[in-house]
Scaffold this motif. Structure first.
Motif, PDB file in Angstrom:
ATOM      1  N   GLU A 328      56.960   2.997  74.083  1.00 60.82           N
ATOM      2  CA  GLU A 328      55.972   3.811  74.662  1.00 60.82           C
ATOM      3  C   GLU A 328      55.627   3.584  75.987  1.00 60.82           C
ATOM      4  O   GLU A 328      55.445   4.555  76.904  1.00 60.82           O
ATOM      5  N   GLY A 329      55.883   2.200  76.401  1.00 59.14           N
ATOM      6  CA  GLY A 329      55.540   2.020  77.800  1.00 59.14           C
ATOM      7  C   GLY A 329      56.738   2.640  78.725  1.00 59.14           C
ATOM      8  O   GLY A 329      56.455   3.357  79.876  1.00 59.14           O
ATOM      9  N   PHE A 330      57.887   2.635  78.311  1.00 62.87           N
ATOM     10  CA  PHE A 330      59.190   3.297  79.089  1.00 62.87           C
ATOM     11  C   PHE A 330      59.028   5.023  79.003  1.00 62.87           C
ATOM     12  O   PHE A 330      59.168   5.497  80.061  1.00 62.87           O
ATOM     13  N   ALA A 331      58.478   5.104  77.912  1.00 64.77           N
ATOM     14  CA  ALA A 331      58.432   6.846  77.853  1.00 64.77           C
ATOM     15  C   ALA A 331      57.295   7.177  78.744  1.00 64.77           C
ATOM     16  O   ALA A 331      57.437   8.521  79.302  1.00 64.77           O
ATOM     17  N   THR A 332      56.119   6.534  78.779  1.00 63.47           N
ATOM     18  CA  THR A 332      55.167   7.128  79.612  1.00 63.47           C
ATOM     19  C   THR A 332      55.350   6.839  81.282  1.00 63.47           C
ATOM     20  O   THR A 332      55.195   7.727  81.991  1.00 63.47           O
ATOM     21  N   TYR A 333      56.082   5.726  81.415  1.00 58.80           N
ATOM     22  CA  TYR A 333      56.476   5.760  82.849  1.00 58.80           C
ATOM     23  C   TYR A 333      57.332   6.781  83.180  1.00 58.80           C
ATOM     24  O   TYR A 333      57.274   7.259  84.589  1.00 58.80           O
ATOM     25  N   ALA A 334      58.107   7.208  82.347  1.00 58.09           N
ATOM     26  CA  ALA A 334      59.058   8.473  82.630  1.00 58.09           C
ATOM     27  C   ALA A 334      58.198   9.805  83.259  1.00 58.09           C
ATOM     28  O   ALA A 334      58.683  10.441  84.166  1.00 58.09           O
ATOM     29  N   GLU A 335      57.002   9.799  82.698  1.00 58.68           N
ATOM     30  CA  GLU A 335      56.065  10.884  83.027  1.00 58.68           C
ATOM     31  C   GLU A 335      55.720  10.885  84.778  1.00 58.68           C
ATOM     32  O   GLU A 335      55.626  11.795  85.365  1.00 58.68           O
ATOM     33  N   LEU A 336      55.618   9.569  85.167  1.00 58.76           N
ATOM     34  CA  LEU A 336      55.422   9.110  86.581  1.00 58.76           C
ATOM     35  C   LEU A 336      56.858   9.772  87.537  1.00 58.76           C
ATOM     36  O   LEU A 336      56.663  10.330  88.465  1.00 58.76           O
ATOM     37  N   LEU A 337      57.677   9.304  86.982  1.00 60.83           N
ATOM     38  CA  LEU A 337      58.997   9.412  87.474  1.00 60.83           C
ATOM     39  C   LEU A 337      59.319  10.938  87.702  1.00 60.83           C
ATOM     40  O   LEU A 337      59.534  11.323  88.742  1.00 60.83           O
ATOM     41  N   TRP A 338      59.011  11.756  86.662  1.00 63.09           N
ATOM     42  CA  TRP A 338      58.911  13.273  86.698  1.00 63.09           C
ATOM     43  C   TRP A 338      57.952  13.560  87.670  1.00 63.09           C
ATOM     44  O   TRP A 338      58.443  14.529  88.464  1.00 63.09           O
ATOM     45  N   ALA A 339      56.944  13.285  87.540  1.00 66.82           N
ATOM     46  CA  ALA A 339      56.009  13.904  88.444  1.00 66.82           C
ATOM     47  C   ALA A 339      56.276  13.662  89.902  1.00 66.82           C
ATOM     48  O   ALA A 339      56.146  14.380  90.884  1.00 66.82           O
ATOM     49  N   GLN A 340      56.783  12.445  90.171  1.00 72.61           N
ATOM     50  CA  GLN A 340      57.244  11.914  91.627  1.00 72.61           C
ATOM     51  C   GLN A 340      58.378  13.139  92.018  1.00 72.61           C
ATOM     52  O   GLN A 340      58.617  13.365  93.120  1.00 72.61           O
ATOM     53  N   ALA A 341      59.193  13.237  91.129  1.00 73.51           N
ATOM     54  CA  ALA A 341      60.472  14.116  91.334  1.00 73.51           C
ATOM     55  C   ALA A 341      60.043  15.605  91.582  1.00 73.51           C
ATOM     56  O   ALA A 341      60.553  16.323  92.436  1.00 73.51           O
ATOM     57  N   GLN A 342      58.773  15.974  90.960  1.00 73.39           N
ATOM     58  CA  GLN A 342      58.250  17.305  91.442  1.00 73.39           C
ATOM     59  C   GLN A 342      57.057  17.255  92.715  1.00 73.39           C
ATOM     60  O   GLN A 342      56.615  18.250  93.073  1.00 73.39           O
ATOM     61  N   GLY A 343      57.246  15.899  93.414  1.00 79.18           N
ATOM     62  CA  GLY A 343      56.792  15.886  94.548  1.00 79.18           C
ATOM     63  C   GLY A 343      55.254  15.641  94.510  1.00 79.18           C
ATOM     64  O   GLY A 343      54.475  15.684  95.179  1.00 79.18           O
ATOM     65  N   GLU A 344      54.675  15.504  93.309  1.00 79.87           N
ATOM     66  CA  GLU A 344      53.291  14.913  93.079  1.00 79.87           C
ATOM     67  C   GLU A 344      53.018  13.365  93.528  1.00 79.87           C
ATOM     68  O   GLU A 344      54.034  12.768  93.681  1.00 79.87           O
ATOM     69  N   ASP A 345      51.651  13.389  93.760  1.00 79.16           N
ATOM     70  CA  ASP A 345      51.173  11.957  94.057  1.00 79.16           C
ATOM     71  C   ASP A 345      51.442  10.860  92.847  1.00 79.16           C
ATOM     72  O   ASP A 345      50.655  10.726  91.970  1.00 79.16           O
ATOM     73  N   GLY A 346      52.367   9.955  93.037  1.00 87.39           N
ATOM     74  CA  GLY A 346      52.487   9.064  91.991  1.00 87.39           C
ATOM     75  C   GLY A 346      51.384   8.019  91.946  1.00 87.39           C
ATOM     76  O   GLY A 346      51.064   7.648  90.851  1.00 87.39           O
ATOM     77  N   GLY A 347      50.887   7.875  93.119  1.00 93.92           N
ATOM     78  CA  GLY A 347      49.740   6.865  93.174  1.00 93.92           C
ATOM     79  C   GLY A 347      48.450   7.491  92.278  1.00 93.92           C
ATOM     80  O   GLY A 347      47.750   6.611  91.807  1.00 93.92           O
ATOM     81  N   ALA A 348      48.393   8.683  92.246  1.00 94.18           N
ATOM     82  CA  ALA A 348      47.202   9.259  91.361  1.00 94.18           C
ATOM     83  C   ALA A 348      47.378   9.039  90.047  1.00 94.18           C
ATOM     84  O   ALA A 348      46.450   8.967  89.031  1.00 94.18           O
TER      85      ALA A 348
END
Ligand code: LEU
Length: 452
Positions: A328-348
């Motif tokens: 679950e931790g790795f799958a949740t982390y993937a949500e951040l990798l995807w958001a950053q690939a869309q140009g979203e603010d990873g810090g948020a």
């Protein structure tokens, strides 16, 4: 009840009765007939190809399903004992199975599938009754140990296996399952769909769906092992009506999701990927090659999460359920990798995870009860632990570490201890210490920084 000699369970810390120690199921060859979709009626015939890692005098499969009609050992009819209280189908062997020998165990059964209660929801074979006289649907939703409700299995993630699945359904229905579809044939019994899952997967990750589906094929993407083209197909229930456009929309991006995630995790481990959509209020599940996606979870974030589990959970398997944060931790982390690939603010995103944990009771990452398996700690603290590693070493080393983990533990049981060892070897003592703090501290460690 004391287990038969040579038939002790695996000794899972959360589910101590599951599985058989020393049993290695290589392949399940399953014929499943679903005569009335939307009910729990089914019949099955399964042949397990199995081996032993220590001499076994008996086989004790996990099974809570319909009445067993016959058991065969290497083709010969054999007595069996169905122990409902223990959830085991036991077969004493004519001679011990020794390491290095292979054998075939066949089981024929028919009746009504059992739902397997768990901390979160009834798992296993699901029935969605039809509305207004229309036919219903069925699907498997088996994490952590529901497959035994409709199939005799060594029901523990540390023993992944390959599958051949043939599902016979009445005319007008479509069956879908993990792997590549290799045939469709009509007979007086109905229509039989055949699937080959040629890469081993845990039993709970086996997808099986029956519904009046529209199958949508999409262009393959070359992100498989050695650049292999990954076949893509999604199954949408007929009759979504005005919801259809919205439900289908996120799945148009599955190819991009595969490309982004393969860029971090390495080649997609299976021959196919897609989703099958279900109309019930259950959580989404990372069934191998075919995410099981409820209508209400049909969004990009959940699609990314379940797709990431194809690497983490379905290919890298768990040694013990207490370490489910590794899924679950790795799958949740993937949500951040995807958001950053869309140009979203990873810090948020990272700050949002942290805010949902701060000011509440927390715990080290390994779970100690079934109730903890899918809590915020597994998902959010698990993801933050990976951010702590990334913050320590930077993106290039983090990417290499993710790939090294997948390579080291593909088809091999992973554990927190195994990941910590790998981290020390790949990234050094400081990164290992950063991960260990998140894994083991009884309190919530400080928010790890996020690069812009
Ligand atoms: N593993 C699932 C997920 O992706 C959860 C499970 C409880 C169905 O979050």
């Amino acid at each position: 009840m004391t287990p038969l000699p040579g038939a002790a369970p695996i000794g899972d810390r959360i589910y101590p009765t599951l599985g058989q120690a020393g049993l290695d199921v290589r392949h399940y060859d399953l014929r499943l007939t679903v005569p009335r979709p939307g009910t729990l009626e089914l019949s099955g015939e399964v042949t397990l190809t199995l081996a032993a890692t220590r001499p076994l005098s008996a086989i004790a499969l996990d099974y809570l399903g319909p009445a067993v009609q016959e058991v065969r050992w290497n083709g010969a009819v054999r007595a069996f004992a169905l122990d409902r209280a223990a959830g085991k189908l036991r077969v004493t062997l004519p001679a011990p199975l020794r390491p290095g020998e292979a054998a075939r165990l066949s089981v024929r059964y028919a009746g009504v599938a059992a739902q397997v209660p768990d901390a979160l929801l009834p798992t296993g074979w699901q029935a969605v009754p039809g509305k207004g006289g229309a036919g219903g649907a069925n699907y498997a939703l088996s994490e952590p140990a529901g497959t035994r409700g409709f199939l005799p299995v060594n029901d523990h993630p540390s023993d992944p296996a390959t599958f051949t699945v043939r599902v016979t359904v009445p005319a007008g229905y479509t069956a879908a399952a993990s792997g590549l579809e290799t045939g469709v044939a009509d007979s007086p019994a109905g229509r039989t769909f055949t699937f080959e899952q040629a890469v081993p997967i845990p039993t709970y990750a086996l997808a099986i769906h029956v519904n009046r589906f529209a199958r949508v094929d999409s262009p393959p993407v070359p992100v498989g092992v050695g650049g292999a083209a990954v076949v893509r197909r999604d199954y949408f229930p007929a009759g979504l009506g005005s919801r259809e456009t919205a439900v289908r929309a996120p799945y148009r991006r599955t190819g991009e999701v595969l490309e982004v995630l393969a860029g971090w995790f390495g080649p997609f481990p299976f021959a196919a990927h897609g989703s099958a959509i279900v109309e019930s209020g259950v959580p989404a599940l990372e069934t191998a090659t075919l995410n099981t996606m409820p209508v209400q979870s049909s969004n990009e974030r959940v699609l990314v999460h379940e797709t990431a589990h194809q690497w983490f959970g379905d290919r890298v398997v768990l040694a013990d359920w207490s370490d489910v944060w590794l899924n679950e931790g790795f799958a949740t982390y993937a949500e951040l990798l995807w958001a950053q690939a869309q140009g979203e603010d990873g810090g948020a995103v990272v700050a949002g995870w942290y805010a949902r944990l701060a000011g509440r009771p927390t715990r080290p990452l390994p779970a100690t009860s079934a109730e903890e398996l899918f809590d915020r700690t597994a998902y959010l603290r698990g993801a933050l632990a990976l951010q702590a590693v990334r913050a320590e070493v930077g993106d290039a080393a983090f990417r290499a570490w993710l790939r090294a983990y997948v390579t080291a533990f593909s088809g091999r049981p992973a554990s927190t201890a195994g990941l910590l060892d790998l981290t020390r070897r790949e990234l050094g003592a400081r990164a290992e210490a950063a991960l260990r703090l998140w894994a083991e501290s009884p309190t919530l460690p400080p928010l790890p920084p996020t690069a812009p």
